[in-house]
Design an enzyme around this catalytic site. Structure first.
Site, short mmCIF file in Angstrom:
data_model
loop_
_atom_site.label_atom_id
_atom_site.label_comp_id
_atom_site.label_asym_id
_atom_site.label_seq_id
_atom_site.Cartn_x
_atom_site.Cartn_y
_atom_site.Cartn_z
N HIS A 307 -19.82 -10.18 -14.95
CA HIS A 307 -21.25 -9.83 -14.98
C HIS A 307 -21.38 -8.39 -15.45
CE1 HIS A 307 -25.40 -9.29 -13.70
NE2 HIS A 307 -25.47 -10.60 -13.71
N ASP A 364 -24.00 -18.51 -12.41
CA ASP A 364 -23.86 -19.75 -13.20
C ASP A 364 -22.66 -20.58 -12.80
OD1 ASP A 364 -25.06 -17.63 -15.63
OD2 ASP A 364 -26.11 -19.45 -15.05
C1 SDX Z 1 -26.10 -14.25 -16.51
O1 SDX Z 1 -27.55 -9.60 -16.84
C2 SDX Z 1 -27.89 -10.46 -15.96
O2 SDX Z 1 -28.44 -10.17 -14.93
C3 SDX Z 1 -27.59 -11.88 -16.34
C4 SDX Z 1 -27.80 -12.91 -15.25
C5 SDX Z 1 -29.25 -13.04 -14.89
O3 SDX Z 1 -29.54 -13.47 -13.76
O4 SDX Z 1 -30.11 -12.83 -15.78
O5 SDX Z 1 -27.07 -12.57 -14.08
C6 SDX Z 1 -27.35 -14.30 -15.72
O6 SDX Z 1 -26.18 -14.16 -17.71
C7 SDX Z 1 -24.78 -14.27 -15.80
C8 SDX Z 1 -23.57 -14.14 -16.79
C9 SDX Z 1 -23.28 -15.53 -17.36
N1 SDX Z 1 -22.29 -15.44 -18.45
C10 SDX Z 1 -21.04 -15.92 -18.28
O7 SDX Z 1 -20.61 -16.41 -17.23
C11 SDX Z 1 -20.19 -15.85 -19.55
C12 SDX Z 1 -18.80 -15.31 -19.20
N2 SDX Z 1 -18.92 -13.92 -18.85
C13 SDX Z 1 -18.76 -12.95 -19.86
O8 SDX Z 1 -18.95 -13.29 -21.16
C14 SDX Z 1 -19.05 -11.51 -19.47
O9 SDX Z 1 -18.52 -11.32 -18.23
C15 SDX Z 1 -20.50 -11.07 -19.48
C16 SDX Z 1 -21.14 -11.32 -20.81
C17 SDX Z 1 -21.27 -11.77 -18.42
C18 SDX Z 1 -20.53 -9.57 -19.18
O10 SDX Z 1 -19.90 -8.95 -20.24
P1 SDX Z 1 -19.78 -7.34 -20.29
O11 SDX Z 1 -20.40 -6.67 -19.12
O12 SDX Z 1 -20.23 -6.91 -21.64
O13 SDX Z 1 -18.24 -7.11 -20.08
P2 SDX Z 1 -17.21 -7.13 -21.24
O14 SDX Z 1 -17.48 -8.29 -22.15
O15 SDX Z 1 -17.17 -5.76 -21.82
O16 SDX Z 1 -15.85 -7.47 -20.47
C19 SDX Z 1 -15.09 -6.44 -19.82
C20 SDX Z 1 -13.65 -6.99 -19.81
C21 SDX Z 1 -13.15 -7.39 -21.19
O17 SDX Z 1 -11.75 -7.31 -21.19
P3 SDX Z 1 -11.05 -5.92 -21.76
O18 SDX Z 1 -11.64 -5.70 -23.14
O19 SDX Z 1 -11.46 -4.87 -20.75
O20 SDX Z 1 -9.58 -6.25 -21.76
O21 SDX Z 1 -13.60 -8.18 -19.01
C22 SDX Z 1 -13.24 -9.27 -19.84
C23 SDX Z 1 -13.49 -8.86 -21.26
O22 SDX Z 1 -12.66 -9.57 -22.17
N3 SDX Z 1 -14.07 -10.41 -19.44
C24 SDX Z 1 -13.63 -11.65 -19.32
C25 SDX Z 1 -14.75 -12.38 -18.85
N4 SDX Z 1 -15.81 -11.57 -18.75
C26 SDX Z 1 -15.39 -10.35 -19.12
N5 SDX Z 1 -12.41 -12.23 -19.54
C27 SDX Z 1 -12.34 -13.57 -19.31
N6 SDX Z 1 -13.36 -14.34 -18.85
C28 SDX Z 1 -14.58 -13.78 -18.62
N7 SDX Z 1 -15.60 -14.54 -18.19
#
Ligand code: SDX
Length: 428
Positions: A307, A364
């Site tokens: 998140h 989710d």
């Molecule tokens: C919602 O914003 C809100 O409030 C949203 C929400 C709402 O109520 O409106 O809460 C609803 O959208 C919840 C999120 C649902 N999405 C997912 O479940 C999709 C999977 N999650 C990710 O794609 C990710 O965690 C995000 C998009 C939710 C957040 O991404 P960020 O904050 O931009 O973090 P990032 O992509 O920069 O990740 C940081 C690190 C990275 O690795 P490094 O580059 O540091 O090595 O964490 C890793 C990412 O690769 N990472 C994951 C991951 N999520 C982040 N690795 C594997 N699986 C994941 N799910």
């Protein structure tokens, strides 16, 4: 705490005021930055460090896993309030009295008929169309049938638009689902509660009486509350920026639906179910998928994990996880997908990659399991998220308009070609 922040560029110092919120969040007010520095701006892809507004609607603390709507904790609201009460609270700022809630619901019921010509638009979609695309289109089309909903400068006009969208949106949701199922497009029953009416519109068979199941009513009411608002997330920020151009409420919400559709945002609940079903079909090998999620060369992410703000547990996920057990138990549903989800969660919470990155289950991760147990098709899960988020979008749009926020127009840093002379095609 000092009252200003000092920035030094090329030996020159600039002072900017600090804003401190009611929960002691501190922000540097850079409204005068570009003028004061002769053109210097900031850049922050994804706005991870940038606030777009001051808001009194929702507070969340990602480190401590706190979520409050207008000061009330999500735990208390999910347990003690109903969805329409929470919608009133988010939009108008206070929990309604009994009379206020009854009038609010009556005003919504009075607006719960959708122009029959909307069905012609719906008919034009193929049955394979994703419901979020259909819903976004139908929501925007509402403007054509309610033109007075565009220029809402008075609170009275705004209230009329609010009750119109709260009355008509559930009809559009039900029609979107039933169209794909080849079922007749019914209206609701104004003698029912708001959530009971949604379930009846979605599930009533043309040749049977519909019997309400209190387990489903309570489960959906709770899920809608948990999804109702979440401060400046991607789709809410979209609704705000579209509304900041003085676009009408319906079209602004239509843009929010499109933003929510994305699998990184609200589309994640559908992606979670597809991921869990894929793991089940692949023999339930969760370790293989954990490895894929950590493999930078693999685009696979563990959907439902991580998140932008919660770097601890998502309080909504905790509540939904308990509700999933209760609902499936009450419905007598044995779902191996739930067991796979719990196994995956346990592994992730013990895995260094996830722990180091503070990746926890989000809202989710478990919601789709309940929707599936309720008989909601997987491609309708994000539509259910939109149904819950509707009052939050309305509240944020209304706050932005009442505070007369300026049109949203970010700056950029240009990294393209410097000035060059046109070259005639024969010389290229
Ligand atoms: C919602 O914003 C809100 O409030 C949203 C929400 C709402 O109520 O409106 O809460 C609803 O959208 C919840 C999120 C649902 N999405 C997912 O479940 C999709 C999977 N999650 C990710 O794609 C990710 O965690 C995000 C998009 C939710 C957040 O991404 P960020 O904050 O931009 O973090 P990032 O992509 O920069 O990740 C940081 C690190 C990275 O690795 P490094 O580059 O540091 O090595 O964490 C890793 C990412 O690769 N990472 C994951 C991951 N999520 C982040 N690795 C594997 N699986 C994941 N799910």
């Amino acid at each position: 705490m000092s009252k200003t922040a000092t920035l030094e560029i090329d030996g020159k110092k600039y002072e900017f005021p600090l804003i401190v919120g009611t929960e002691n969040e501190v922000a540097i007010d850079i409204k005068t930055l570009r003028t004061a520095t002769g053109g210097v701006t900031t850049i922050d892809p994804g706005y991870k460090n940038t606030g777009s507004c001051e808001s009194a609607i929702t507070f969340l603390n990602g480190e401590e896993g706190i979520l409050r709507y207008r000061g009330y904790s999500i735990e208390e609201l999910a347990e003690k309030a109903d969805f329409l009460e929470v919608a009133f609270l988010l939009i108008f700022g206070e929990l309604p009295t009994k009379e206020e809630l009854e009038k609010f619901h009556a005003d919504i019921k009075a607006q719960s008929v959708v122009d029959d010509d909307i069905k012609k638009i719906l008919d034009a979609f193929p049955k394979t169309a994703h419901p979020m695309g259909v819903l976004s289109s139908l929501t925007s089309a509402l403007t054509a049938f309610n033109p007075s909903s565009v220029n809402v400068d008075s609170e009275e006009d705004m209230y009329k638009s609010v009750v119109k969208i709260l009355g008509k949106f559930p009809v559009l949701v039900a029609w979107t689902m039933r169209k794909k199922q080849g079922l007749p497009l019914d209206y609701g029953d104004n003698s029912l509660g708001y959530v009971e009416n949604i379930l009846k519109m979605m599930f009533k068979k043309p040749n049977e009486e519909y019997t309400q199941n209190p387990i489903l009513v309570n489960a959906l009411d709770k899920l809608l509350i948990l999804h109702a608002d979440h401060e400046q997330n991607c789709s809410t920020s979209t609704v705000r920026i579209v509304g900041s151009a003085h676009t009408g409420l319906f079209a602004s919400i239509s843009s929010g639906i499109s933003a929510l559709w994305g699998p990184l945002h609200g589309g994640a609940n559908q992606a979670v179910l597809e991921m869990l079903s894929g793991i089940e079909a692949d023999g339930g090998d969760t370790k293989k998928y954990m490895a894929k999620a950590k493999d930078k060369s693999d685009a696979f992410r563990l959907m439902g994990f991580g998140h932008r703000v919660y770097k601890n547990f998502d309080p909504r996920a905790k509540i939904i996880k308990v509700a999933a057990d209760e609902v499936l138990g009450d419905l007598g549903v044995e779902d191996p997908i739930l067991d796979i989800a719990k196994g995956l969660e346990k592994e992730a919470l013990e895995d260094k990659y996830f722990v180091d990155r503070k990746l926890y289950p989000n809202v989710d991760f478990y919601s789709g399991i309940i929707y599936r147990a309720m008989g909601i098709p997987t491609d309708m899960f994000t539509v259910m998220f939109a149904l819950g988020r509707l009052p939050g979008w309305i509240a944020q749009w209304r706050e932005m308009r009442l505070r007369k926020e300026p049109i949203g127009r970010p700056r950029q840093v240009y990294i393209g070609e410097n000035s060059r002379t046109f070259k005639d095609i024969k010389n290229r």
